[in-house]
Design a protein around this motif. Structure first.
Motif, PDB file in Angstrom:
ATOM      1  N   VAL A  28       0.737  -1.080  -0.035  1.00 22.19           N
ATOM      2  CA  VAL A  28      -0.084  -0.054  -0.222  1.00 22.19           C
ATOM      3  C   VAL A  28       0.692   1.152  -0.002  1.00 22.19           C
ATOM      4  N   VAL A  29       0.725   2.289  -1.093  1.00 23.46           N
ATOM      5  CA  VAL A  29       1.300   3.338  -0.975  1.00 23.46           C
ATOM      6  C   VAL A  29       0.403   4.491  -1.012  1.00 23.46           C
ATOM      7  N   ASP A  30       0.274   5.240   0.141  1.00 23.47           N
ATOM      8  CA  ASP A  30      -0.580   6.246   0.264  1.00 23.47           C
ATOM      9  C   ASP A  30      -0.054   7.602   0.991  1.00 23.47           C
ATOM     10  N   ASP A  31      -0.264   8.687   0.568  1.00 32.33           N
ATOM     11  CA  ASP A  31      -0.080   9.750   1.327  1.00 32.33           C
ATOM     12  C   ASP A  31       1.484   9.890   1.896  1.00 32.33           C
ATOM     13  N   GLY A  32       2.142   9.682   0.752  1.00 38.49           N
ATOM     14  CA  GLY A  32       3.608   9.543   1.102  1.00 38.49           C
ATOM     15  C   GLY A  32       4.368   8.625   2.100  1.00 38.49           C
ATOM     16  N   GLN A  33       3.579   7.651   2.254  1.00 41.06           N
ATOM     17  CA  GLN A  33       3.839   6.333   3.240  1.00 41.06           C
ATOM     18  C   GLN A  33       3.647   5.010   2.557  1.00 41.06           C
ATOM     19  N   ALA A  34       4.725   4.081   2.670  1.00 41.87           N
ATOM     20  CA  ALA A  34       4.430   2.778   2.182  1.00 41.87           C
ATOM     21  C   ALA A  34       4.193   1.764   3.471  1.00 41.87           C
ATOM     22  N   LEU A  35       3.383   0.762   2.942  1.00 47.32           N
ATOM     23  CA  LEU A  35       3.102  -0.031   4.070  1.00 47.32           C
ATOM     24  C   LEU A  35       2.857  -1.627   3.584  1.00 47.32           C
ATOM     25  N   VAL A  36       3.160  -2.753   4.269  1.00 49.90           N
ATOM     26  CA  VAL A  36       2.554  -3.834   3.892  1.00 49.90           C
ATOM     27  C   VAL A  36       1.155  -4.159   4.497  1.00 49.90           C
ATOM     28  N   GLN A  37       0.279  -4.363   3.866  1.00 46.79           N
ATOM     29  CA  GLN A  37      -1.135  -4.831   4.469  1.00 46.79           C
ATOM     30  C   GLN A  37      -1.519  -6.111   4.686  1.00 46.79           C
ATOM     31  N   LEU A  38      -1.524  -6.828   5.736  1.00 50.86           N
ATOM     32  CA  LEU A  38      -1.795  -8.136   6.179  1.00 50.86           C
ATOM     33  C   LEU A  38      -3.077  -8.473   5.649  1.00 50.86           C
ATOM     34  N   GLU A  39      -3.472  -9.930   5.670  1.00 53.05           N
ATOM     35  CA  GLU A  39      -4.836 -10.285   5.308  1.00 53.05           C
ATOM     36  C   GLU A  39      -5.653  -9.734   6.351  1.00 53.05           C
ATOM     37  N   ASP A  40      -5.311  -9.751   7.648  1.00 51.86           N
ATOM     38  CA  ASP A  40      -6.577  -9.439   8.584  1.00 51.86           C
ATOM     39  C   ASP A  40      -6.704  -7.649   8.723  1.00 51.86           C
ATOM     40  N   GLY A  41      -5.765  -6.790   7.766  1.00 55.40           N
ATOM     41  CA  GLY A  41      -6.228  -5.716   7.388  1.00 55.40           C
ATOM     42  C   GLY A  41      -5.059  -4.731   8.044  1.00 55.40           C
ATOM     43  N   GLN A  42      -4.277  -5.533   8.973  1.00 52.29           N
ATOM     44  CA  GLN A  42      -3.300  -4.711   9.902  1.00 52.29           C
ATOM     45  C   GLN A  42      -2.204  -4.104   8.826  1.00 52.29           C
ATOM     46  N   GLU A  43      -1.720  -2.996   9.051  1.00 54.31           N
ATOM     47  CA  GLU A  43      -0.872  -2.195   8.168  1.00 54.31           C
ATOM     48  C   GLU A  43       0.296  -2.254   8.792  1.00 54.31           C
ATOM     49  N   ILE A  44       1.647  -2.483   8.192  1.00 52.89           N
ATOM     50  CA  ILE A  44       2.916  -2.525   9.155  1.00 52.89           C
ATOM     51  C   ILE A  44       3.678  -1.541   8.206  1.00 52.89           C
ATOM     52  N   ARG A  55       6.032  -9.162  -6.021  1.00 55.42           N
ATOM     53  CA  ARG A  55       5.765 -10.236  -6.912  1.00 55.42           C
ATOM     54  C   ARG A  55       5.393  -9.695  -8.219  1.00 55.42           C
ATOM     55  N   ASN A  56       6.351  -9.630  -9.094  1.00 53.27           N
ATOM     56  CA  ASN A  56       6.019  -9.054 -10.419  1.00 53.27           C
ATOM     57  C   ASN A  56       6.398 -10.208 -11.468  1.00 53.27           C
ATOM     58  N   GLY A  57       5.221 -10.468 -12.007  1.00 52.20           N
ATOM     59  CA  GLY A  57       5.336 -11.404 -13.173  1.00 52.20           C
ATOM     60  C   GLY A  57       5.887 -12.702 -12.790  1.00 52.20           C
ATOM     61  N   GLY A  58       5.386 -13.152 -11.520  1.00 53.75           N
ATOM     62  CA  GLY A  58       5.427 -14.261 -10.983  1.00 53.75           C
ATOM     63  C   GLY A  58       6.772 -14.356 -10.315  1.00 53.75           C
ATOM     64  N   GLN A  59       7.619 -13.497 -10.139  1.00 49.09           N
ATOM     65  CA  GLN A  59       8.926 -13.588  -9.545  1.00 49.09           C
ATOM     66  C   GLN A  59       9.221 -12.417  -8.643  1.00 49.09           C
ATOM     67  N   TRP A  60       9.876 -12.649  -7.632  1.00 51.93           N
ATOM     68  CA  TRP A  60      10.020 -11.744  -6.385  1.00 51.93           C
ATOM     69  C   TRP A  60      11.113 -10.839  -6.730  1.00 51.93           C
ATOM     70  N   GLU A  61      10.804  -9.609  -6.691  1.00 50.84           N
ATOM     71  CA  GLU A  61      11.852  -8.480  -7.190  1.00 50.84           C
ATOM     72  C   GLU A  61      12.075  -7.627  -6.312  1.00 50.84           C
ATOM     73  N   ASP A  62      13.227  -7.273  -5.990  1.00 56.63           N
ATOM     74  CA  ASP A  62      13.732  -6.208  -4.936  1.00 56.63           C
ATOM     75  C   ASP A  62      13.302  -4.911  -5.363  1.00 56.63           C
ATOM     76  N   LEU A  63      13.070  -4.115  -4.230  1.00 57.84           N
ATOM     77  CA  LEU A  63      12.806  -2.716  -4.432  1.00 57.84           C
ATOM     78  C   LEU A  63      13.777  -2.035  -3.570  1.00 57.84           C
ATOM     79  N   SER A  64      14.109  -0.840  -3.784  1.00 56.87           N
ATOM     80  CA  SER A  64      14.628   0.120  -2.867  1.00 56.87           C
ATOM     81  C   SER A  64      13.459   0.898  -2.062  1.00 56.87           C
ATOM     82  N   TYR A  65      13.970   1.456  -1.236  1.00 53.93           N
ATOM     83  CA  TYR A  65      12.736   2.402  -0.583  1.00 53.93           C
ATOM     84  C   TYR A  65      12.151   3.456  -1.266  1.00 53.93           C
TER      85      TYR A  65
END
Length: 88
Positions: A28-44, A55-65
């Motif tokens: 999730v990228v919103d309002d200048g903040q990046a988060l990982v949203q879990l299945e239960d809705g919690q945002e980290i 996951r991009n095209g079936g492969q894990w892709e490293d991203l910088s901040y």
């Protein structure tokens, strides 16, 4: 991908991720903040120190901040909504 195949793949990914110390969810990228949203809705929140992959095209892709905040041609966050994992 077929629903059953996707479900099986997600289950395998969750087990692998747990064993390797990843937190998984959806980026999730919103309002200048990046988060990982879990299945239960919690945002980290993702800190600049975290290792992040999407996951991009079936492969894990490293991203910088900085990559997390890239926008597509239509002005939306390029990686938002993708399956993501983080650790660190």
């Amino acid at each position: 991908m077929y629903p059953l195949t996707r479900h099986i793949q997600k289950t395998i990914d969750k087990l692998d991720d747990f064993l390797d110390g990843w937190t998984t969810g959806q980026l999730v990228v919103d309002d200048g903040q990046a988060l990982v949203q879990l299945e239960d809705g919690q945002e980290i929140p993702i800190s600049p120190d975290c290792q992040v992959q999407v996951r991009n095209g079936g492969q894990w892709e490293d991203l910088s901040y900085t990559d997390l905040f890239k926008v597509s041609a239509n002005g939306r966050p390029a990686y938002a909504g993708l399956d993501a994992r983080m650790r660190g």
